[in-house]
Design a protein around this motif. Sequence first.
Motif, PDB file in Angstrom:
ATOM      1  N   ALA A  44       4.966 -14.556   1.587  1.00 55.85           N
ATOM      2  CA  ALA A  44       4.888 -13.784   2.840  1.00 55.85           C
ATOM      3  C   ALA A  44       4.229 -14.592   3.953  1.00 55.85           C
ATOM      4  O   ALA A  44       4.624 -14.516   5.123  1.00 55.85           O
ATOM      5  CB  ALA A  44       4.115 -12.483   2.602  1.00 55.85           C
ATOM      6  N   SER A  48       6.094 -15.676   7.378  1.00 58.54           N
ATOM      7  CA  SER A  48       5.547 -15.190   8.650  1.00 58.54           C
ATOM      8  C   SER A  48       5.419 -16.326   9.674  1.00 58.54           C
ATOM      9  O   SER A  48       5.750 -16.164  10.845  1.00 58.54           O
ATOM     10  CB  SER A  48       4.178 -14.540   8.404  1.00 58.54           C
ATOM     11  N   THR A 251       0.116  -6.596  -2.665  1.00 54.08           N
ATOM     12  CA  THR A 251       1.485  -6.971  -3.004  1.00 54.08           C
ATOM     13  C   THR A 251       2.247  -5.729  -3.462  1.00 54.08           C
ATOM     14  O   THR A 251       1.645  -4.756  -3.926  1.00 54.08           O
ATOM     15  CB  THR A 251       1.523  -8.022  -4.133  1.00 54.08           C
ATOM     16  N   ARG A 272       0.255 -12.014   6.934  1.00 58.35           N
ATOM     17  CA  ARG A 272       1.216 -12.227   8.032  1.00 58.35           C
ATOM     18  C   ARG A 272       0.529 -12.884   9.231  1.00 58.35           C
ATOM     19  O   ARG A 272       0.262 -12.255  10.249  1.00 58.35           O
ATOM     20  CB  ARG A 272       1.859 -10.888   8.399  1.00 58.35           C
ATOM     21  N   TYR A 314       3.877  -6.375   0.601  1.00 57.64           N
ATOM     22  CA  TYR A 314       4.657  -7.621   0.623  1.00 57.64           C
ATOM     23  C   TYR A 314       4.995  -8.118  -0.778  1.00 57.64           C
ATOM     24  O   TYR A 314       4.454  -7.641  -1.746  1.00 57.64           O
ATOM     25  CB  TYR A 314       3.924  -8.711   1.421  1.00 57.64           C
TER      26      TYR A 314
END
Length: 314
Positions: A44, A48, A251, A272, A314
Amino acid sequence: MQSPSGSAGPTCTLDQFGGTKFDLKTATVGFSQSEKEANPFRIAETKSIKDEAAKLGIANLKVTNAQSQFSKQITDVQQLIAQGVRLLVIAPLNSDGWEPVLQQAAAKKIPIITVDRKINAKACSDYLTFIGSDFYEQGKRAADRMIEALNGKGKVAILLGAPGNNVTTERTNGFKDRVKEKAPGITISFEQTGEFAREKGQQVTEQLIQSNPDINGIYAENDEMALGAVTALKGAGKEPGNIKIVSVDGTRSAVQGIADGWLHAVIESNPRFGPLAFETAQKFLDGQPIPDKVIISDRDYDTGNAKDSLGEAY
């Protein structure tokens, strides 16, 4: 999601740093990822950075991955510097040992933004700023959830993260300080590193069940270790909720674990960083003062919101 909660630390401007202004869109920008993208946080995080660069029209983003080897990460960043990057975003594997890179970057006045882990160096000269979560606060929030799960009494085990970085230290201290302050009836009777890895979390939990069969709660310093612990508990014939598990990350698998009854709560550690990293870099290039630490906002997951929030994990 991306609101910095502003910090009142020392600030740094382009003039103080001694750099020259450049255009992010046409400059070569480097991102150094520390760990192989086997865990959801790293996947992630890299996504990002790449997505935000694409959105902003940054045409020349170079991404490296150190595959969890610190010597490779140092070499990766030195190569990025040799390739002429004007800005470095680094997710450091370790907090120490960065001197060779910092000297080379400083000589060329390349601003370094570190994300998710700090490096032990001087802000505004060795590096520009650190963007990350308040890990001590995460530890405190995890403790609050554990205290609530155990009604303030019982025996708790800690699956410690990898040694040698500020995340592990702060998540541990925040948890212990809060338990001491709020729940003298809780004892921490077992602590061992699971190195932030699922397999290791499983192994350590298997040992834990043997050595401490009367354990009531497990605080895992990341979701991967918590999920390893769940596998160990299932293998030992435990039922969901027998042992209360609280972890940090957010997660999707861990949030699903709450919905399934195996985890009690998860404190998010938001990966992110793209929007905040490039927004901070742009402000810096525009001459605005940048704090030495920018905090990203994190949320909580529990039995009340896990099912509905799965899509946001995520």
